[in-house]
Each structure stands twice: as structure tokens, then as C-alpha cells.
Design a protein around this motif. Structure first.
Motif, PDB file in Angstrom:
ATOM      1  N   HIS A 155       0.838  -1.211   0.000  1.00 51.82           N
ATOM      2  CA  HIS A 155       0.000   0.000   0.000  1.00 51.82           C
ATOM      3  C   HIS A 155       0.871   1.258   0.000  1.00 51.82           C
ATOM      4  CE1 HIS A 155      -3.395  -2.637   0.724  1.00 51.82           C
ATOM      5  NE2 HIS A 155      -2.775  -3.143   1.776  1.00 51.82           N
ATOM      6  N   LEU A 156       1.685   1.379  -1.023  1.00 55.95           N
ATOM      7  CA  LEU A 156       2.663   2.456  -1.095  1.00 55.95           C
ATOM      8  C   LEU A 156       2.003   3.818  -1.237  1.00 55.95           C
ATOM      9  CD1 LEU A 156       5.164   0.720  -3.536  1.00 55.95           C
ATOM     10  CD2 LEU A 156       5.404   0.978  -1.065  1.00 55.95           C
ATOM     11  N   SER A 157       2.583   4.800  -0.593  1.00 54.51           N
ATOM     12  CA  SER A 157       2.113   6.174  -0.747  1.00 54.51           C
ATOM     13  C   SER A 157       2.550   6.704  -2.106  1.00 54.51           C
ATOM     14  CB  SER A 157       2.682   7.055   0.362  1.00 54.51           C
ATOM     15  OG  SER A 157       4.102   7.052   0.321  1.00 54.51           O
ATOM     16  N   ASN A 158       1.868   7.731  -2.593  1.00 53.42           N
ATOM     17  CA  ASN A 158       2.234   8.321  -3.875  1.00 53.42           C
ATOM     18  C   ASN A 158       3.667   8.829  -3.835  1.00 53.42           C
ATOM     19  OD1 ASN A 158      -0.289   7.815  -4.869  1.00 53.42           O
ATOM     20  ND2 ASN A 158      -1.042   9.906  -4.620  1.00 53.42           N
ATOM     21  N   GLY A 159       4.346   8.708  -4.965  1.00 49.93           N
ATOM     22  CA  GLY A 159       5.714   9.203  -5.048  1.00 49.93           C
ATOM     23  C   GLY A 159       6.666   8.130  -5.529  1.00 49.93           C
ATOM     24  N   THR A 160       7.942   8.350  -5.303  1.00 54.53           N
ATOM     25  CA  THR A 160       8.993   7.433  -5.726  1.00 54.53           C
ATOM     26  C   THR A 160       9.573   6.720  -4.514  1.00 54.53           C
ATOM     27  OG1 THR A 160       9.555   8.823  -7.626  1.00 54.53           O
ATOM     28  CG2 THR A 160      11.216   7.246  -6.900  1.00 54.53           C
ATOM     29  N   HIS A 161       9.763   5.416  -4.630  1.00 59.03           N
ATOM     30  CA  HIS A 161      10.317   4.612  -3.544  1.00 59.03           C
ATOM     31  C   HIS A 161      11.487   3.785  -4.075  1.00 59.03           C
ATOM     32  CE1 HIS A 161       6.772   5.431  -0.968  1.00 59.03           C
ATOM     33  NE2 HIS A 161       6.116   5.400  -2.117  1.00 59.03           N
ATOM     34  N   THR A 162      12.294   3.283  -3.157  1.00 60.73           N
ATOM     35  CA  THR A 162      13.436   2.448  -3.517  1.00 60.73           C
ATOM     36  C   THR A 162      13.282   1.079  -2.876  1.00 60.73           C
ATOM     37  OG1 THR A 162      14.909   4.360  -3.687  1.00 60.73           O
ATOM     38  CG2 THR A 162      15.937   2.206  -3.445  1.00 60.73           C
ATOM     39  N   LEU A 163      13.346   0.048  -3.700  1.00 68.05           N
ATOM     40  CA  LEU A 163      13.271  -1.333  -3.223  1.00 68.05           C
ATOM     41  C   LEU A 163      14.637  -1.978  -3.401  1.00 68.05           C
ATOM     42  CD1 LEU A 163      11.433  -3.745  -2.291  1.00 68.05           C
ATOM     43  CD2 LEU A 163      11.223  -4.315  -4.727  1.00 68.05           C
ATOM     44  N   VAL A 164      15.100  -2.664  -2.357  1.00 65.05           N
ATOM     45  CA  VAL A 164      16.392  -3.344  -2.403  1.00 65.05           C
ATOM     46  C   VAL A 164      16.196  -4.801  -2.007  1.00 65.05           C
ATOM     47  CG1 VAL A 164      18.748  -3.432  -1.512  1.00 65.05           C
ATOM     48  CG2 VAL A 164      17.606  -1.218  -1.799  1.00 65.05           C
ATOM     49  N   ALA A 165      16.788  -5.705  -2.775  1.00 63.92           N
ATOM     50  CA  ALA A 165      16.858  -7.119  -2.405  1.00 63.92           C
ATOM     51  C   ALA A 165      18.314  -7.435  -2.091  1.00 63.92           C
ATOM     52  CB  ALA A 165      16.347  -8.002  -3.531  1.00 63.92           C
TER      53      ALA A 165
ATOM     54  N   VAL B 266      21.089 -10.571  -0.881  1.00 63.10           N
ATOM     55  CA  VAL B 266      21.402 -11.964  -0.615  1.00 63.10           C
ATOM     56  C   VAL B 266      22.911 -12.050  -0.439  1.00 63.10           C
ATOM     57  CG1 VAL B 266      21.589 -12.609  -3.060  1.00 63.10           C
ATOM     58  CG2 VAL B 266      21.058 -14.358  -1.349  1.00 63.10           C
ATOM     59  N   GLY B 267      23.345 -12.596   0.698  1.00 64.64           N
ATOM     60  CA  GLY B 267      24.771 -12.574   1.004  1.00 64.64           C
ATOM     61  C   GLY B 267      25.257 -11.140   1.044  1.00 64.64           C
ATOM     62  N   SER B 268      26.327 -10.854   0.323  1.00 60.97           N
ATOM     63  CA  SER B 268      26.867  -9.492   0.273  1.00 60.97           C
ATOM     64  C   SER B 268      26.424  -8.745  -0.982  1.00 60.97           C
ATOM     65  CB  SER B 268      28.401  -9.542   0.313  1.00 60.97           C
ATOM     66  OG  SER B 268      28.903 -10.283  -0.800  1.00 60.97           O
ATOM     67  N   ASN B 269      25.504  -9.319  -1.727  1.00 63.77           N
ATOM     68  CA  ASN B 269      25.072  -8.738  -2.995  1.00 63.77           C
ATOM     69  C   ASN B 269      23.687  -8.110  -2.870  1.00 63.77           C
ATOM     70  OD1 ASN B 269      27.357  -9.821  -4.703  1.00 63.77           O
ATOM     71  ND2 ASN B 269      26.512 -11.747  -3.911  1.00 63.77           N
ATOM     72  N   SER B 270      23.417  -7.147  -3.743  1.00 57.20           N
ATOM     73  CA  SER B 270      22.116  -6.474  -3.706  1.00 57.20           C
ATOM     74  C   SER B 270      21.683  -6.082  -5.111  1.00 57.20           C
ATOM     75  CB  SER B 270      22.179  -5.227  -2.820  1.00 57.20           C
ATOM     76  OG  SER B 270      23.091  -4.281  -3.351  1.00 57.20           O
ATOM     77  N   ARG B 271      20.380  -5.935  -5.271  1.00 56.87           N
ATOM     78  CA  ARG B 271      19.794  -5.373  -6.490  1.00 56.87           C
ATOM     79  C   ARG B 271      18.782  -4.317  -6.073  1.00 56.87           C
ATOM     80  NH1 ARG B 271      19.612  -9.692 -11.511  1.00 56.87           N
ATOM     81  NH2 ARG B 271      21.770 -10.397 -11.203  1.00 56.87           N
ATOM     82  N   VAL B 272      18.703  -3.248  -6.893  1.00 56.52           N
ATOM     83  CA  VAL B 272      17.920  -2.075  -6.511  1.00 56.52           C
ATOM     84  C   VAL B 272      16.944  -1.717  -7.629  1.00 56.52           C
ATOM     85  CG1 VAL B 272      18.009   0.343  -5.789  1.00 56.52           C
ATOM     86  CG2 VAL B 272      19.875  -1.226  -5.156  1.00 56.52           C
ATOM     87  N   TRP B 273      15.703  -1.429  -7.230  1.00 56.98           N
ATOM     88  CA  TRP B 273      14.681  -0.986  -8.174  1.00 56.98           C
ATOM     89  C   TRP B 273      14.111   0.356  -7.729  1.00 56.98           C
ATOM     90  CZ3 TRP B 273      15.205  -5.792  -6.206  1.00 56.98           C
ATOM     91  CH2 TRP B 273      15.384  -6.854  -7.105  1.00 56.98           C
ATOM     92  N   THR B 274      13.781   1.172  -8.693  1.00 57.94           N
ATOM     93  CA  THR B 274      13.007   2.380  -8.427  1.00 57.94           C
ATOM     94  C   THR B 274      11.536   2.032  -8.606  1.00 57.94           C
ATOM     95  OG1 THR B 274      14.755   3.867  -9.164  1.00 57.94           O
ATOM     96  CG2 THR B 274      12.505   4.730  -9.183  1.00 57.94           C
ATOM     97  N   ILE B 275      10.732   2.357  -7.606  1.00 58.97           N
ATOM     98  CA  ILE B 275       9.290   2.116  -7.690  1.00 58.97           C
ATOM     99  C   ILE B 275       8.602   3.430  -8.030  1.00 58.97           C
ATOM    100  CG2 ILE B 275       7.215   1.336  -6.492  1.00 58.97           C
ATOM    101  CD1 ILE B 275       9.024  -0.209  -4.576  1.00 58.97           C
ATOM    102  N   ASP B 276       7.889   3.416  -9.126  1.00 62.07           N
ATOM    103  CA  ASP B 276       7.078   4.572  -9.515  1.00 62.07           C
ATOM    104  C   ASP B 276       5.679   4.356  -8.953  1.00 62.07           C
ATOM    105  OD1 ASP B 276       5.627   6.581 -10.675  1.00 62.07           O
ATOM    106  OD2 ASP B 276       5.804   5.823 -12.728  1.00 62.07           O
ATOM    107  N   ALA B 277       5.386   5.005  -7.833  1.00 61.15           N
ATOM    108  CA  ALA B 277       4.066   4.884  -7.204  1.00 61.15           C
ATOM    109  C   ALA B 277       3.244   6.151  -7.392  1.00 61.15           C
ATOM    110  CB  ALA B 277       4.222   4.568  -5.718  1.00 61.15           C
TER     111      ALA B 277
END
Length: 597
Positions: free
Chosen positions: A458-468, A470-481
Motif C-alpha cells: 500500500h505504497l504512498s504516492n511518489g517514488t520509492h526504492t526497493l532493495v533485495a 542476498v549474502g553481500s550482494n544487492s539489487r535495486v529498483w526504483t518504484i514509480d508509485a
């Protein structure tokens, strides 16, 4: 328009030629360029939509790219393409033409041009052809499509766009559409309904302006045409009996409407005006179920898994990698000797404390989409797949060093929408399943083993950052809400009543126009829609003859090429409107009322 089969019109039989405008000539792909537009995975494991243009000179190529962008943004608003966008790779094949435009456009007397795909209106410049039937050299199209590595005839669909503003298209093995017509982006999904879905036209005419006559044949093979009554469909459990009485996704109610297969009488279809009859509306549920099946059949639900060819020990983790629809999750269930033991992508055998001996482990991956009700489709390999292992407790799994890392994921190069399902896949150490941690705007959030449903946050309006992680690694997405906005503008009303907090009201003494303008905080095409009195949502494309012109409402409608547009009976009506942005966010519907005298 469907091609490549015999159609009966009255008492005359007409054979519609396959997509071949002229005798095939050798295609010359050396100057063509393959441009990846959307890559969701290995093309050998995806459904690949290959879009090529014809009649676009090097100077016209920016127009081809703009035409393609418009077509794709409209396509992603239409189910099931919207929910299964993550199954689809899109490649553009840019083919420079020596001449601008295509043949016999718009008239038979118009120039016949030399272009790589030999695209032509009038069924290939035929005296007895149909003006809007846009055909091409299918052998040349195949040659250019073969330039896309990993895409084969089994896992791809070709769509060719003509450099033309004239209304036209065709659907057979391959699909065609004009690139620049006001309605061209709606022609493409209709033709894909033919080429991909195997759907038939629901038109009650073949030649516009000429009634289609009465169907006198046997029960049609078409899944969305019948001679049966609603009662007969229910009692015999045939055709679209599972959907009868429900609100149609294209407006009205799923039932029995006379006309289709180019006949005006004697045969019935499920909805009043689905996409296979009237461009601008969605597929109804009957057509949507078929297209869902066909898209899913182009991929394997199970993309990879622990090898099954030899027995395994009970000291290891079994795993599967699956497809990931953009709007929902697949069901993954594990059984041991017929008893359910787990859900999700991994099963740690060491925690099951299996008795000595051999056991059978089975994983079942099912797509639970509500788009499918037919059990035979649900249980088919398109929507359900299984894998089976023999577990021998006497076996010891040899140690192996597997670095913990990501192996694939939802693409990170473009924003994801607020209702998307984002996924990752990881490497597969033998004795444990890597734990994926999810963070939203710097805070830990609960997600699945390999995916997270953003709608549940239930994201609020705006831009958010999602990070996954695992171990020492990460992937990042920009969420357009941030939902798009859409404004309406009407021609001058005889009366208006505008009160804060109330629905705007307008009175017109005659015809009036409506313009919808969608905007977003990010670049890309915003698709606007409207509906009248709760009917189906209709794509706002401007006006059929001019995409820059507003929509015109009149009491009797405006006839263009024997079709009626903008008919709005006298009286009071409610018009709702909304928009969808390139990330898939749809604005909350707004409304106003009009009274037409």
C-alpha cells in the motif's frame, strides 16, 4: 482482420490470401538492426515479440520508434498482456527502406513502392482486394525475424508496422498494422488476437457497409461463436458457459449477442463489443482466457530445477526456478510420497527426517490466475508443470562450493509500478537455500522467498526504492508509485453546474466534444480511457480520422467508413475517465455528467 482461410459471404466463397503481397524476393538483412526494447530473460526461455517496420527510410526511423512506443504502451494496458508482460521480450528490427511509405496507400491508384517487406493495402494491391487488408511478404519477414538470437518460430510472434497513417492491418501467422493511424495501436492487439490467440473476427460484415447475411453452417469451431442458446451452453457445458451472466471486461454482460464471423444473423458471440468486434474495448473473458493460454504456452513455467535424471540424497536442498507474472504469484507445492511437505521455490530434505529407503518428491507449479476457468487449460503444460525426483537416503551429496549471489531478477533498468510483483532468483548451494532480504526505503519489509508483491505494501504516492539483498550482494529498483493524472476539456456547454466536492454537471443542446489529456511525472506515453454509463472502458485515441482531434459525441453518432462513433442518446449520462502510465499505474477514475438535449 483474419487471413488465410475461406470465408463465406452470402452465397459467394472468397479465399483470403495469406500475408503475401507479391512473389517473395530475397530479403537483405545486412542493413537491418536488432534493437532490444524490453528484455525479461533469455530469449530461448521467453515469448519474443519481434516488431519490424516497413517503408521507414533512415530519416523516418525516429517515427518508427515513436510508433512502436505508442503500440507497446497501449498493449501493456490490455489484459492479459499487462499481467504477463514479464513473460515477453520485445525486439525491434529496424529495416531502412529506400522509399518512404507502402504500396497502394490509400488507393489502388497510389504508387507501388519497393520496400523490404513489400507491405501493401488492398490485400496486396488487388483489384478485388479490401482496402484495409494490409499484407506483406511473409518470407522476408521471417528472414528479418531470424536475426533475433534465441527467438524461434515456436517462441516468437512477428508484428510488422507499415509507415502509414491509413487504417489497416491483418492477422494470420504474422500480424500487421499501420504505424501512424489514430487507431493503429489498437489494430495491433486485435490482430495479435488472431495471430497469437487464434481468435476469429466478431464483425457482422466482411465488406464495410454491406450486411453480412445469415449464417447457415454447423456449430462453429470458434471458441467465441455458437449456435447454442444460453440454456444449452449451461446444460451441455459448452463454449463460454463458465462465464455466462458475468460483467464483461469489454462492457455489458457475458451472454449471447447475434452477429459474428462476418454474418449479421444466425450466429452468436459472448459480448456486445469486445476487441474482436470493436477496437478500443478490451478482450472479454472468453478471448482473454485463450490469449492467456497462448502466451503461457510460449514459455516454460519451470525455467530451471535440480536435475531429475539421477536419485538424490536427503541431505540437500531441491529447488525450482519459475516464471513470474507481473501481477500475481505462481503456486509452488512440494509433496513427498504423495503428502504435502512445503511451498515455495526450495525444499530442504534434511529437515524432513525421512525414513531410510527411497522416496518420491514431486513439485507442482501452477498459475492460479483468475483469467482461466477451464480445468483443461489450467491443467495443461501452459499453466501447470511438475518435476519429480527419487530420493535415496543412502546417498551422500558431495560437497560443492557455490557462491551466494543473484542469478536473475525483474529488470532494474526501468521503474516498476506500485502494483507489480518483483522477483529475484539466486544461485543454488547444495545444502541451504540463500535467504533473500527485502528493504523498502531503507527499512526491512516482509516478502516471499523469491518475490514481493508491492500491492500489499500500500505504497504512498511518489517514488520509492526497493532493495533485495542476498549474502553481500544487492539489487535495486526504483518504484514509480505516482499515478498519472488526466484532465478533460469539453466544448462550450449550454449550462454547467460546478460545486466543490460534487460531480461536475453539463448540459448540451447538441453535439459536443471531449478531449482527455494524460500526464505523468516520467517520460513515456500515457494511455487515457473513458467509459459511458458504466459500459466497458474505451481507449481514448483522439478521433478516428485525427489523433489530435477531440472525441465527438452526437445523438446519432458520426459514420466514418460505415462504422458509427460517438453515439450518445439524448438524456443524462455519466462519463468516467482515467489514465495508465508506462509503469502500469492507473489513476483513480473521475467522472462528470452530461445531459444531451
Amino acid at each position: 482482420m483474419w487471413t488465410g482461410r475461406k470465408i463465406v459471404i452470402g452465397a459467394a466463397a472468397v479465399t483470403v490470401l495469406p500475408l503475401m503481397a507479391a512473389p517473395a524476393r530475397a530479403a537483405e538483412p545486412a542493413d537491418a538492426t536488432v534493437v532490444p526494447i524490453q528484455i525479461t530473460g533469455d530469449p530461448a526461455k521467453r515469448f519474443n515479440l519481434v516488431v519490424m517496420g516497413d517503408g521507414y527510410t533512415p530519416a523516418d526511423m525516429p517515427k518508427f520508434r515513436a510508433d512502436l512506443s505508442k503500440h507497446l504502451n497501449d498493449l501493456w494496458t490490455i489484459e492479459p498482456f499487462k499481467s504477463y508482460r514479464s513473460y515477453i521480450n520485445v525486439y525491434a528490427v529496424e529495416i531502412p527502406s529506400g522509399e518512404s511509405g507502402v504500396s497502394c496507400d490509400p488507393a489502388l491508384s497510389s504508387p507501388r513502392r519497393t520496400t523490404p517487406l513489400r507491405m501493401a493495402f488492398w490485400s496486396g494491391c488487388r483489384e478485388d482486394g479490401i482496402q484495409r487488408l494490409l499484407v506483406m511478404d511473409s518470407a522476408a519477414a521471417k528472414t528479418y525475424a531470424d536475426l533475433v538470437p534465441g527467438a524461434t518460430q515456436q517462441n516468437r510472434q512477428i508484428l510488422a508496422l507499415a509507415n502509414s497513417d491509413t487504417y489497416g492491418g491483418a492477422g494470420g501467422t504474422y500480424a500487421t498494422a499501420s504505424g501512424g493511424n489514430a487507431m493503429s495501436a489498437l489494430i495491433a492487439p486485435h490482430e495479435l488476437g488472431h495471430s497469437l490467440g487464434g481468435l476469429d473476427d466478431e464483425y457482422d460484415y466482411y465488406q464495410r457497409g454491406v450486411p453480412g447475411g445469415t449464417y447457415t453452417g454447423p456449430e462453429p469451431a470458434s471458441i467465441h461463436h455458437t449456435l447454442l442458446t444460453e440454456h444449452e451452453m449451461k446444460t451441455q457445458k459448452k463454449k463460454w458457459w463458465r462465464w455466462l451472466g458475468e460483467r464483461s471486461e469489454s462492457g455489458g454482460t457475458i451472454g449471447r449477442y447475434e452477429g459474428g464471423l462476418y454474418f449479421s444473423k444466425g450466429v452468436w458471440r459472448p459480448s456486445r463489443h469486445s476487441m474482436m468486434k470493436t477496437l478500443g474495448y478490451y478482450y472479454d473473458q472468453v478471448a482473454r482466457e485463450r490469449v492467456t493460454q497462448r502466451i503461457s504456452a510460449k514459455v516454460n513455467l519451470v525455467q530451471a530445477h535440480t536435475p531429475t535424471d539421477t536419485p538424490v540424497g536427503n541431505d540437500r536442498v531441491l529447488w525450482v526456478e519459475t516464471m513470474h507474472p507481473a501481477g500475481h504469484r505462481l503456486s509452488v507445492t512440494w509433496t513427498v510420497d504423495g503428502k504435502t511437505k512445503g511451498k515455495g521455490p526450495n525444499l530442504d530434505l534434511s529437515r524432513l527426517h525421512l525414513k531410510k529407503g527411497t522416496h518420491t518428491v514431486k513439485v507442482t507449479v501452477t498459475d492460479p490466475t483468475s483469467f482461466v476457468r477451464d480445468p483443461s487449460i489450467r491443467s495443461s503444460a501452459a499453466l501447470t508443470q511438475t518435476r519429480t525426483w527419487t530420493v535415496d537416503t543412502s546417498l551422500k551429496t558431495p560437497p560443492a562450493t557455490v557462491p551466494v549471489d543473484f542469478s536473475s531478477s525483474t529488470p532494474t533498468d526501468k521503474p516498476v509500478g506500485a502494483n507489480s510483483v518483483v522477483y529475484v532468483e539466486t544461485t543454488h548451494p547444495v545444502r541451504f537455500a540463500p535467504k533473500v532480504r527485502w528493504e523498502l526505503d531503507g527499512r526491512r519489509v516482509h516478502g516471499g522467498d523469491r518475490d514481493i508483491s508491492l500491492a500489499r505494501l500500500h505504497l504512498s504516492n511518489g517514488t520509492h526504492t526497493l532493495v533485495a539483498r542476498v549474502g553481500s550482494n544487492s539489487r535495486v529498483w526504483t518504484i514509480d508509485a505516482e499515478r498519472p493524472t488526466v484532465a478533460f476539456a469539453l466544448s462550450k456547454a449550454a449550462q454547467s453546474r460546478l460545486r466543490p466536492g460534487h460531480t461536475p454537471e453539463y448540459v448540451f443542446d447538441g453535439p459536443f466534444t471531449m478531449r482527455l489529456t494524460g500526464t505523468d511525472d516520467r517520460p513515456g506515453v500515457v494511455v487515457s480511457e473513458f467509459r459511458v454509463d458504466g459500459d466497458g472502458w474505451f481507449n481514448y485515441f483522439g478521433w478516428p480520422t485525427d489523433s489530435a482531434a477531440p472525441w465527438l459525441f452526437t445523438a446519432d453518432g458520426t459514420v466514418i467508413d460505415s462504422l458509427t462513433y460517438g453515439k450518445l442518446g439524448k438524456g443524462r449520462h455519466t462519463i468516467e475517465y482515467r489514465a495508465t502510465d508506462p509503469s502500469g499505474n492507473t489513476s483513480k477514475p473521475q467522472r462528470f455528467t452530461v445531459t444531451l438535449h
